[in-house]
Design a protein around this motif. Structure first.
Motif, PDB file in Angstrom:
ATOM      1  N   SER A 181      -2.618  15.861   3.434  1.00 47.69           N
ATOM      2  CA  SER A 181      -3.037  14.601   4.063  1.00 47.69           C
ATOM      3  C   SER A 181      -2.716  13.362   3.382  1.00 47.69           C
ATOM      4  CB  SER A 181      -4.686  14.875   4.314  1.00 47.69           C
ATOM      5  OG  SER A 181      -5.241  15.146   3.198  1.00 47.69           O
ATOM      6  N   PHE A 182      -1.718  13.564   2.580  1.00 52.57           N
ATOM      7  CA  PHE A 182      -1.666  12.194   1.747  1.00 52.57           C
ATOM      8  C   PHE A 182      -1.114  11.197   2.360  1.00 52.57           C
ATOM      9  CE2 PHE A 182       0.630  10.365  -1.988  1.00 52.57           C
ATOM     10  CZ  PHE A 182      -0.481   9.920  -2.771  1.00 52.57           C
ATOM     11  N   TYR A 183      -0.142  11.529   3.703  1.00 53.83           N
ATOM     12  CA  TYR A 183       0.438  10.543   4.377  1.00 53.83           C
ATOM     13  C   TYR A 183      -0.787   9.581   5.044  1.00 53.83           C
ATOM     14  CZ  TYR A 183      -1.516  13.638   8.269  1.00 53.83           C
ATOM     15  OH  TYR A 183      -1.964  14.265   9.024  1.00 53.83           O
ATOM     16  N   LEU A 184      -1.985   9.994   5.169  1.00 55.84           N
ATOM     17  CA  LEU A 184      -3.235   8.977   5.971  1.00 55.84           C
ATOM     18  C   LEU A 184      -3.421   7.932   4.798  1.00 55.84           C
ATOM     19  CD1 LEU A 184      -5.468  11.991   7.090  1.00 55.84           C
ATOM     20  CD2 LEU A 184      -3.735  10.680   8.582  1.00 55.84           C
ATOM     21  N   LEU A 185      -3.430   8.138   3.580  1.00 57.10           N
ATOM     22  CA  LEU A 185      -3.552   7.139   2.710  1.00 57.10           C
ATOM     23  C   LEU A 185      -2.413   5.921   2.857  1.00 57.10           C
ATOM     24  CD1 LEU A 185      -4.470   8.937  -0.590  1.00 57.10           C
ATOM     25  CD2 LEU A 185      -6.104   8.135   1.334  1.00 57.10           C
ATOM     26  N   GLU A 186      -1.423   6.058   3.083  1.00 57.01           N
ATOM     27  CA  GLU A 186      -0.169   5.174   3.324  1.00 57.01           C
ATOM     28  C   GLU A 186      -0.926   4.105   4.494  1.00 57.01           C
ATOM     29  OE1 GLU A 186       3.308   6.683   4.280  1.00 57.01           O
ATOM     30  OE2 GLU A 186       3.667   7.595   2.184  1.00 57.01           O
ATOM     31  N   SER A 187      -1.457   4.357   5.381  1.00 54.50           N
ATOM     32  CA  SER A 187      -1.999   3.539   6.555  1.00 54.50           C
ATOM     33  C   SER A 187      -3.227   3.367   6.783  1.00 54.50           C
ATOM     34  CB  SER A 187      -1.448   4.211   8.124  1.00 54.50           C
ATOM     35  OG  SER A 187       0.076   4.421   8.047  1.00 54.50           O
ATOM     36  N   ALA A 188      -4.212   3.724   6.034  1.00 55.77           N
ATOM     37  CA  ALA A 188      -5.633   3.808   5.856  1.00 55.77           C
ATOM     38  C   ALA A 188      -5.942   2.156   5.699  1.00 55.77           C
ATOM     39  CB  ALA A 188      -6.260   4.477   4.953  1.00 55.77           C
ATOM     40  N   ARG A 239       0.748  -1.159   0.189  1.00 51.90           N
ATOM     41  CA  ARG A 239       0.060  -0.038  -0.129  1.00 51.90           C
ATOM     42  C   ARG A 239       0.897   1.077  -0.120  1.00 51.90           C
ATOM     43  NH1 ARG A 239      -3.473  -1.068   4.084  1.00 51.90           N
ATOM     44  NH2 ARG A 239      -2.110  -0.102   5.554  1.00 51.90           N
ATOM     45  N   LYS A 240       1.923   1.167   0.746  1.00 52.90           N
ATOM     46  CA  LYS A 240       2.957   2.436   0.916  1.00 52.90           C
ATOM     47  C   LYS A 240       3.355   2.531  -0.519  1.00 52.90           C
ATOM     48  CE  LYS A 240       3.872   2.711   5.845  1.00 52.90           C
ATOM     49  NZ  LYS A 240       4.790   2.440   7.044  1.00 52.90           N
ATOM     50  N   HIS A 241       3.704   1.566  -1.136  1.00 54.05           N
ATOM     51  CA  HIS A 241       4.443   1.431  -2.305  1.00 54.05           C
ATOM     52  C   HIS A 241       3.649   2.042  -3.358  1.00 54.05           C
ATOM     53  CE1 HIS A 241       5.449  -0.279  -6.374  1.00 54.05           C
ATOM     54  NE2 HIS A 241       6.776   0.040  -6.174  1.00 54.05           N
ATOM     55  N   LEU A 242       2.340   1.648  -3.516  1.00 57.11           N
ATOM     56  CA  LEU A 242       1.441   2.088  -4.503  1.00 57.11           C
ATOM     57  C   LEU A 242       0.925   3.558  -4.102  1.00 57.11           C
ATOM     58  CD1 LEU A 242      -0.628   1.596  -6.745  1.00 57.11           C
ATOM     59  CD2 LEU A 242      -2.596   1.113  -4.866  1.00 57.11           C
ATOM     60  N   VAL A 243       0.803   4.203  -2.912  1.00 59.88           N
ATOM     61  CA  VAL A 243       0.654   5.542  -2.625  1.00 59.88           C
ATOM     62  C   VAL A 243       1.858   6.286  -3.210  1.00 59.88           C
ATOM     63  CG1 VAL A 243       0.388   7.191  -0.700  1.00 59.88           C
ATOM     64  CG2 VAL A 243      -0.990   4.944  -0.678  1.00 59.88           C
ATOM     65  N   GLU A 244       3.124   5.660  -2.985  1.00 59.54           N
ATOM     66  CA  GLU A 244       4.166   6.489  -3.161  1.00 59.54           C
ATOM     67  C   GLU A 244       4.226   6.703  -4.802  1.00 59.54           C
ATOM     68  OE1 GLU A 244       8.902   6.310  -2.173  1.00 59.54           O
ATOM     69  OE2 GLU A 244       8.101   4.170  -3.009  1.00 59.54           O
ATOM     70  N   ARG A 245       3.994   5.786  -5.621  1.00 60.89           N
ATOM     71  CA  ARG A 245       4.049   5.655  -6.972  1.00 60.89           C
ATOM     72  C   ARG A 245       3.078   6.754  -7.473  1.00 60.89           C
ATOM     73  NH1 ARG A 245       5.559   2.015 -10.649  1.00 60.89           N
ATOM     74  NH2 ARG A 245       5.232   3.864 -11.900  1.00 60.89           N
ATOM     75  N   ILE A 246       1.925   6.883  -7.081  1.00 63.89           N
ATOM     76  CA  ILE A 246       0.768   7.838  -7.270  1.00 63.89           C
ATOM     77  C   ILE A 246       1.363   9.136  -6.918  1.00 63.89           C
ATOM     78  CG2 ILE A 246      -1.616   8.593  -6.866  1.00 63.89           C
ATOM     79  CD1 ILE A 246      -2.266   5.700  -6.630  1.00 63.89           C
ATOM     80  N   GLY A 247       1.785   9.416  -5.726  1.00 62.31           N
ATOM     81  CA  GLY A 247       2.240  10.649  -5.419  1.00 62.31           C
ATOM     82  C   GLY A 247       3.358  11.195  -6.317  1.00 62.31           C
ATOM     83  N   LEU A 248       4.483  10.321  -6.403  1.00 63.21           N
ATOM     84  CA  LEU A 248       5.537  10.889  -7.291  1.00 63.21           C
ATOM     85  C   LEU A 248       5.103  11.054  -8.938  1.00 63.21           C
ATOM     86  CD1 LEU A 248       8.107   8.031  -6.421  1.00 63.21           C
ATOM     87  CD2 LEU A 248       8.245  10.453  -5.957  1.00 63.21           C
ATOM     88  N   MET A 249       3.986  10.588  -9.231  1.00 63.58           N
ATOM     89  CA  MET A 249       3.550  10.628 -10.486  1.00 63.58           C
ATOM     90  C   MET A 249       2.679  12.173 -10.385  1.00 63.58           C
ATOM     91  SD  MET A 249       0.205  10.754 -12.198  1.00 63.58           S
ATOM     92  CE  MET A 249      -0.843   9.908 -11.564  1.00 63.58           C
ATOM     93  N   THR A 250       2.092  12.271  -9.492  1.00 65.49           N
ATOM     94  CA  THR A 250       1.459  13.738  -9.349  1.00 65.49           C
ATOM     95  C   THR A 250       2.388  14.894  -9.125  1.00 65.49           C
ATOM     96  OG1 THR A 250      -0.453  12.563  -7.923  1.00 65.49           O
ATOM     97  CG2 THR A 250      -0.237  14.934  -7.956  1.00 65.49           C
ATOM     98  N   MET A 251       3.496  14.363  -8.390  1.00 63.81           N
ATOM     99  CA  MET A 251       4.564  15.473  -8.143  1.00 63.81           C
ATOM    100  C   MET A 251       5.366  15.883  -9.717  1.00 63.81           C
ATOM    101  SD  MET A 251       6.146  17.200  -6.170  1.00 63.81           S
ATOM    102  CE  MET A 251       6.034  16.726  -4.331  1.00 63.81           C
ATOM    103  N   ILE A 252       5.516  14.957 -10.567  1.00 61.60           N
ATOM    104  CA  ILE A 252       6.088  15.070 -11.885  1.00 61.60           C
ATOM    105  C   ILE A 252       5.097  15.884 -12.673  1.00 61.60           C
ATOM    106  CG2 ILE A 252       6.966  13.965 -13.828  1.00 61.60           C
ATOM    107  CD1 ILE A 252       7.864  11.637 -12.196  1.00 61.60           C
TER     108      ILE A 252
END
Length: 387
Positions: free
Chosen positions: A250-257, A194-207
């Protein structure tokens, strides 16, 4: 003494690989090509057809990224075969991007053939994963079949012409997305996945946000030798900063939701979120160059804000119940302020109003939403850092 969190606490944190980051960069480069048609107006006017073409071209490129991301999130071994296949997908994606233009699916067969080749490569990746052992062999086999079916239907569009070709092509994508969601219904993501998926989505958004900055700089260059629209430039940057704050606050919440069980909702809703983000980025560029009329500004603003907020909020609505009422009220408030702002005398002042709407959301979110205790809906009880 810290309580043990179970076997997963002994697993090293999983992060995006260098190859995944490379894939993300190529994906965003493709989006840059697609959004080119949206970043230029005709006598200050952006037509609904330009917006529709953007959405239609965005969809298949996003699905390539999303389905490949989903595969690596669940079955990645980072072995040589997967690296070669991923690089092959990247090569074909680059070629696919070069084919974009108006009515690309009506007038070319090459686009469909290259897209189908990419789908077949991803299907083969699932097929190959069946031989890797583990408890996901059945899942890999079913996903292989789902991907093949979607690819065959989309390729079947070659037998048609005109609007029927477009309909069949997208039917293949939609059916594949539905099959993927169905096959994934019994999957439960581990915390690391889950953390990996959230990270990938977050990185895509950052780019994608980085692409917004590139658009801002390019708009300044286009007006070299002229007096720049300093108000639009300043508030355009503030708007991008507000978007960053709204998204990552609040993106950090999705890593542990706990309710992010399979990641399908989170992944799929980011289709419209990413489209909304690109629309808003192009809105800023057009305003800075004084190339947009009030009617076009209103259209891009409404679609951009609605797509942005729906794509962002659905996952939080599902995963963090205490935030639901606030998120709905704040979203409606922000979209309403943005909509009213489009009736200001000119696009520059309207951009100031849209920026004020975003900043209003930031203030309300940090004042009334984030202070709420949501630990009961998270898998970890430790304090998370806020942006």
């Amino acid at each position: 003494m810290q309580p043990m969190e179970g076997p997963e606490s002994l697993v090293a944190p999983r992060h995006a690989t260098w190859l995944e980051l490379f894939f993300d960069l190529v994906f965003v480069a493709s989006i840059g090509v697609i959004s080119h048609g949206l970043s230029h107006s005709h006598d200050g006017h952006v037509s609904l057809k330009q917006l529709t073409d953007f959405v239609l071209q965005f969809f298949p490129i996003w699905w390539i990224w999303a389905s490949h991301t989903l595969y690596l999130n669940r079955l990645d071994t980072y072995d040589r075969v997967q690296r070669i296949l991923t690089l092959s997908v990247i090569f074909l994606l680059i070629n696919l991007s070069a084919m974009f233009g108006g009515n690309v699916l009506v007038h070319t067969s090459e686009f469909i053939l290259v897209y189908t080749a990419i789908r077949l490569l991803i299907a083969f990746m699932y097929f190959w994963s069946q031989f890797g052992g583990g408890h996901l062999q059945s899942y890999a086999r079913q996903m292989c079949v789902a991907t093949l079916l979607g690819a065959l239907i989309s390729c079947g569009a070659l037998a048609f012409a005109g609007e029927h070709r477009v309909a069949v092509f997208y039917l293949g994508i939609v059916l594949e997305m539905a099959l993927v969601a169905f096959v994934s219904r019994k999957i439960r993501l581990t915390r690391q996945d889950r953390k990996h998926l959230v990270e990938r989505i977050g990185l895509m958004t950052m780019i994608l946000l980085g692409e917004s900055i590139i658009s801002l700089v390019a708009s300044l260059q286009d007006r070299a030798g002229e007096t720049p629209n300093l108000i639009a430039m300043m508030f355009g940057f503030i708007l991008i900063g507000a978007i960053w704050w709204i998204y990552y606050g609040s993106f950090y919440l999705l890593e542990s939701a706990r309710e992010i069980r399979r990641g399908i909702t989170l992944l799929y809703t980011h289709l419209i979120f990413a489209m909304g983000l690109v629309m808003l980025a192009n809105l800023i560029g057009l305003t800075m160059r004084d190339e947009i009329d009030s009617e076009s500004f209103r259209m891009l603003t409404l679609f951009g804000l609605i797509f942005f907020y729906i794509g962002k909020q659905v996952s939080y609505f599902k995963a963090i119940p205490p935030h639901r009422i606030n998120n709905v009220v704040f979203t409606l408030t922000c979209v309403s302020i943005g909509a009213f702002s489009t009736y200001l005398p000119n696009p520059t002042l309207a951009l100031v109003g849209v920026t004020f709407a975003m900043l209003t959301y930031v203030f309300m979110h940090y004042t009334w939403t984030l202070p709420k205790d949501v630990s009961a809906y998270l898998e970890v009880s430790g304090k998370a850092r806020r942006c």
